[in-house]
Design a protein around this motif. Sequence first.
Motif, PDB file in Angstrom:
ATOM      1  N   MET A 123       0.833  -1.209   0.000  1.00  0.00           N
ATOM      2  CA  MET A 123       0.000   0.000   0.000  1.00  0.00           C
ATOM      3  C   MET A 123       0.868   1.260   0.000  1.00  0.00           C
ATOM      4  SD  MET A 123      -2.744  -1.387   2.827  1.00  0.00           S
ATOM      5  CE  MET A 123      -3.895  -0.016   2.691  1.00  0.00           C
ATOM      6  N   TYR A 124       1.931   1.266   0.824  1.00  0.00           N
ATOM      7  CA  TYR A 124       2.847   2.413   0.826  1.00  0.00           C
ATOM      8  C   TYR A 124       3.574   2.520  -0.514  1.00  0.00           C
ATOM      9  CZ  TYR A 124       1.888   3.144   5.726  1.00  0.00           C
ATOM     10  OH  TYR A 124       1.241   3.411   6.895  1.00  0.00           O
ATOM     11  N   ARG A 125       3.864   1.388  -1.098  1.00  0.00           N
ATOM     12  CA  ARG A 125       4.511   1.388  -2.415  1.00  0.00           C
ATOM     13  C   ARG A 125       3.579   1.982  -3.479  1.00  0.00           C
ATOM     14  NH1 ARG A 125       8.981  -1.929  -3.196  1.00  0.00           N
ATOM     15  NH2 ARG A 125       9.770  -2.858  -1.262  1.00  0.00           N
ATOM     16  N   ALA A 126       2.300   1.607  -3.426  1.00  0.00           N
ATOM     17  CA  ALA A 126       1.334   2.132  -4.407  1.00  0.00           C
ATOM     18  C   ALA A 126       1.189   3.651  -4.247  1.00  0.00           C
ATOM     19  CB  ALA A 126      -0.017   1.439  -4.240  1.00  0.00           C
ATOM     20  N   MET A 127       1.128   4.102  -3.004  1.00  0.00           N
ATOM     21  CA  MET A 127       1.057   5.545  -2.717  1.00  0.00           C
ATOM     22  C   MET A 127       2.275   6.251  -3.323  1.00  0.00           C
ATOM     23  SD  MET A 127      -0.391   8.179  -1.088  1.00  0.00           S
ATOM     24  CE  MET A 127      -1.508   7.753   0.245  1.00  0.00           C
ATOM     25  N   THR A 128       3.451   5.641  -3.173  1.00  0.00           N
ATOM     26  CA  THR A 128       4.702   6.212  -3.687  1.00  0.00           C
ATOM     27  C   THR A 128       4.682   6.267  -5.217  1.00  0.00           C
ATOM     28  OG1 THR A 128       5.855   5.355  -1.767  1.00  0.00           O
ATOM     29  CG2 THR A 128       7.221   5.929  -3.680  1.00  0.00           C
ATOM     30  N   ASP A 163       7.187  15.968  -5.532  1.00  0.00           N
ATOM     31  CA  ASP A 163       8.530  15.821  -4.962  1.00  0.00           C
ATOM     32  C   ASP A 163       8.408  15.042  -3.652  1.00  0.00           C
ATOM     33  OD1 ASP A 163      10.987  16.028  -3.764  1.00  0.00           O
ATOM     34  OD2 ASP A 163      11.050  18.236  -3.763  1.00  0.00           O
ATOM     35  N   VAL A 164       8.899  13.785  -3.651  1.00  0.00           N
ATOM     36  CA  VAL A 164       8.700  12.914  -2.482  1.00  0.00           C
ATOM     37  C   VAL A 164       9.497  13.378  -1.260  1.00  0.00           C
ATOM     38  CG1 VAL A 164       8.173  10.906  -3.917  1.00  0.00           C
ATOM     39  CG2 VAL A 164      10.518  11.278  -3.094  1.00  0.00           C
ATOM     40  N   HIS A 165      10.445  14.304  -1.475  1.00  0.00           N
ATOM     41  CA  HIS A 165      11.209  14.821  -0.332  1.00  0.00           C
ATOM     42  C   HIS A 165      10.593  16.091   0.240  1.00  0.00           C
ATOM     43  CE1 HIS A 165      14.150  11.704  -0.776  1.00  0.00           C
ATOM     44  NE2 HIS A 165      14.161  11.938  -2.081  1.00  0.00           N
ATOM     45  N   ASP A 166       9.477  16.512  -0.340  1.00  0.00           N
ATOM     46  CA  ASP A 166       8.739  17.662   0.163  1.00  0.00           C
ATOM     47  C   ASP A 166       7.506  17.131   0.905  1.00  0.00           C
ATOM     48  OD1 ASP A 166       7.063  19.822   0.548  1.00  0.00           O
ATOM     49  OD2 ASP A 166       7.403  20.698  -1.445  1.00  0.00           O
ATOM     50  N   ALA A 167       7.658  16.994   2.225  1.00  0.00           N
ATOM     51  CA  ALA A 167       6.602  16.339   3.017  1.00  0.00           C
ATOM     52  C   ALA A 167       5.257  17.057   2.906  1.00  0.00           C
ATOM     53  CB  ALA A 167       7.031  16.229   4.480  1.00  0.00           C
ATOM     54  N   SER A 168       5.274  18.380   2.802  1.00  0.00           N
ATOM     55  CA  SER A 168       3.969  19.053   2.731  1.00  0.00           C
ATOM     56  C   SER A 168       3.319  18.854   1.367  1.00  0.00           C
ATOM     57  CB  SER A 168       4.056  20.529   3.121  1.00  0.00           C
ATOM     58  OG  SER A 168       5.093  21.148   2.428  1.00  0.00           O
ATOM     59  N   ALA A 169       4.137  18.728   0.313  1.00  0.00           N
ATOM     60  CA  ALA A 169       3.579  18.438  -1.017  1.00  0.00           C
ATOM     61  C   ALA A 169       2.957  17.041  -1.034  1.00  0.00           C
ATOM     62  CB  ALA A 169       4.669  18.550  -2.083  1.00  0.00           C
ATOM     63  N   VAL A 170       3.635  16.079  -0.404  1.00  0.00           N
ATOM     64  CA  VAL A 170       3.107  14.706  -0.329  1.00  0.00           C
ATOM     65  C   VAL A 170       1.820  14.709   0.510  1.00  0.00           C
ATOM     66  CG1 VAL A 170       3.545  12.368   0.557  1.00  0.00           C
ATOM     67  CG2 VAL A 170       5.353  13.605  -0.687  1.00  0.00           C
ATOM     68  N   ALA A 171       1.865  15.397   1.647  1.00  0.00           N
ATOM     69  CA  ALA A 171       0.701  15.442   2.546  1.00  0.00           C
ATOM     70  C   ALA A 171      -0.524  16.025   1.850  1.00  0.00           C
ATOM     71  CB  ALA A 171       1.039  16.270   3.785  1.00  0.00           C
ATOM     72  N   ALA A 172      -0.295  17.069   1.039  1.00  0.00           N
ATOM     73  CA  ALA A 172      -1.399  17.768   0.381  1.00  0.00           C
ATOM     74  C   ALA A 172      -2.171  16.857  -0.578  1.00  0.00           C
ATOM     75  CB  ALA A 172      -0.873  18.984  -0.362  1.00  0.00           C
ATOM     76  N   ARG A 173      -1.493  15.810  -1.087  1.00  0.00           N
ATOM     77  CA  ARG A 173      -2.153  14.968  -2.094  1.00  0.00           C
ATOM     78  C   ARG A 173      -2.400  13.545  -1.618  1.00  0.00           C
ATOM     79  NH1 ARG A 173      -0.601  16.385  -8.085  1.00  0.00           N
ATOM     80  NH2 ARG A 173      -2.743  15.618  -8.266  1.00  0.00           N
ATOM     81  N   VAL A 197       5.526  10.390   6.026  1.00  0.00           N
ATOM     82  CA  VAL A 197       4.622  11.546   6.098  1.00  0.00           C
ATOM     83  C   VAL A 197       3.359  11.174   6.903  1.00  0.00           C
ATOM     84  CG1 VAL A 197       3.226  13.144   4.718  1.00  0.00           C
ATOM     85  CG2 VAL A 197       5.518  12.455   3.911  1.00  0.00           C
ATOM     86  N   PRO A 198       3.088  11.887   7.997  1.00  0.00           N
ATOM     87  CA  PRO A 198       1.962  11.514   8.871  1.00  0.00           C
ATOM     88  C   PRO A 198       0.617  11.394   8.152  1.00  0.00           C
ATOM     89  CG  PRO A 198       3.340  13.151   9.958  1.00  0.00           C
ATOM     90  CD  PRO A 198       3.875  13.004   8.566  1.00  0.00           C
ATOM     91  N   GLU A 199       0.340  12.290   7.196  1.00  0.00           N
ATOM     92  CA  GLU A 199      -0.949  12.233   6.470  1.00  0.00           C
ATOM     93  C   GLU A 199      -1.065  10.956   5.645  1.00  0.00           C
ATOM     94  OE1 GLU A 199       0.980  14.829   6.800  1.00  0.00           O
ATOM     95  OE2 GLU A 199      -0.309  16.449   7.557  1.00  0.00           O
ATOM     96  N   VAL A 200       0.065  10.500   5.109  1.00  0.00           N
ATOM     97  CA  VAL A 200       0.080   9.230   4.368  1.00  0.00           C
ATOM     98  C   VAL A 200      -0.254   8.090   5.329  1.00  0.00           C
ATOM     99  CG1 VAL A 200       1.596   7.565   3.195  1.00  0.00           C
ATOM    100  CG2 VAL A 200       1.696  10.006   2.580  1.00  0.00           C
ATOM    101  N   ARG A 201       0.382   8.106   6.478  1.00  0.00           N
ATOM    102  CA  ARG A 201       0.187   7.015   7.451  1.00  0.00           C
ATOM    103  C   ARG A 201      -1.248   6.999   7.985  1.00  0.00           C
ATOM    104  NH1 ARG A 201       4.721   4.566   7.661  1.00  0.00           N
ATOM    105  NH2 ARG A 201       3.713   2.967   8.911  1.00  0.00           N
ATOM    106  N   ALA A 202      -1.808   8.187   8.225  1.00  0.00           N
ATOM    107  CA  ALA A 202      -3.179   8.256   8.751  1.00  0.00           C
ATOM    108  C   ALA A 202      -4.152   7.625   7.755  1.00  0.00           C
ATOM    109  CB  ALA A 202      -3.552   9.708   9.025  1.00  0.00           C
ATOM    110  N   ARG A 203      -3.950   7.921   6.486  1.00  0.00           N
ATOM    111  CA  ARG A 203      -4.822   7.400   5.432  1.00  0.00           C
ATOM    112  C   ARG A 203      -4.675   5.883   5.328  1.00  0.00           C
ATOM    113  NH1 ARG A 203      -5.701   8.047  -0.273  1.00  0.00           N
ATOM    114  NH2 ARG A 203      -7.637   6.878  -0.476  1.00  0.00           N
ATOM    115  N   MET A 204      -3.441   5.381   5.354  1.00  0.00           N
ATOM    116  CA  MET A 204      -3.199   3.939   5.234  1.00  0.00           C
ATOM    117  C   MET A 204      -3.747   3.198   6.450  1.00  0.00           C
ATOM    118  SD  MET A 204      -1.689   3.530   2.300  1.00  0.00           S
ATOM    119  CE  MET A 204      -2.893   4.748   1.862  1.00  0.00           C
ATOM    120  N   LEU A 205      -3.579   3.820   7.627  1.00  0.00           N
ATOM    121  CA  LEU A 205      -4.052   3.210   8.878  1.00  0.00           C
ATOM    122  C   LEU A 205      -5.556   2.938   8.813  1.00  0.00           C
ATOM    123  CD1 LEU A 205      -3.325   2.492  11.830  1.00  0.00           C
ATOM    124  CD2 LEU A 205      -3.828   4.860  12.439  1.00  0.00           C
TER     125      LEU A 205
END
Length: 222
Positions: A37-42, A51-61, A104-112
């Motif tokens: 699931m984390y791989r699919a998100m990536t 940009d995967v190193h921009d945590a707020s950009a990742v969080a926003a989407r 990224v916490p927003e990614v983890r919250a969604r996956m959880l």
Amino acid sequence: SSAVVVAIDGTSGSGKSSTSRGVAARLSLRYLDTGAMYRAMTWWMLEHAVDVHDASAVAARAHEPVIVSGTDPQAPTITLDGVDVSTEIRSDLVNANVSPVSAVPEVRARMLELQRATIQDALDGPGIVVEGRDIGSVVWPQAQVKLYVTADPAARAARRALEEGGSDAARVQASLEARDRIDASRTTSPLVQADGAVHLDTTPYTLEEVVDQVVALVEDAK
Ligand code: C5P
């Protein structure tokens, strides 16, 4: 219910996946690969030029991709926006970028949320084997059986290089260790040995032996 949840966490390439699938198949349990699931998100972030190193950009989407996991241990599938991405998520590109996205916490919250819903569903049947990094610590701490699986880094790199059809073992080892470092040092849900987890070092054992040991633990817990 008498359903069992088996939480299998551990380092990259420790044999978690083969073990988890083997145990689920043997005991007729469902299987959830949370790493997929984390791989699919990536993969989605890379495809959408985030940009995967921009945590707020990742969080926003992080709420955008639609990720659906099949739970058959014999044929695990994962779809992203309705498309099967089982092959794409195993690429070097995803290996190299999955750990920053997963931090990224927003990614983890969604996956959880998705992971807990899948486990909850499986409680209507015999149960489920769930593999990842934070299953016993965060996702389902009440799991009846918790394992923390590791293996010697050189041994796991050699095994993974073989699985990948003869990739360079030293390069594979560096990639596995880089992921472990990020996964273990992140703030949100780092890779840890959960309270109550049994540590299993798979280095000296065959897959069959490891599956036997875990099946015995599950039988004992029932
Ligand atoms: O298990 P696998 O190696 O496929 O996981 C890929 C990556 O997904 C890990 O290196 C980690 O960054 C992330 N992951 C995670 N939490 C999980 C499962 C995987 O952060 N429960």
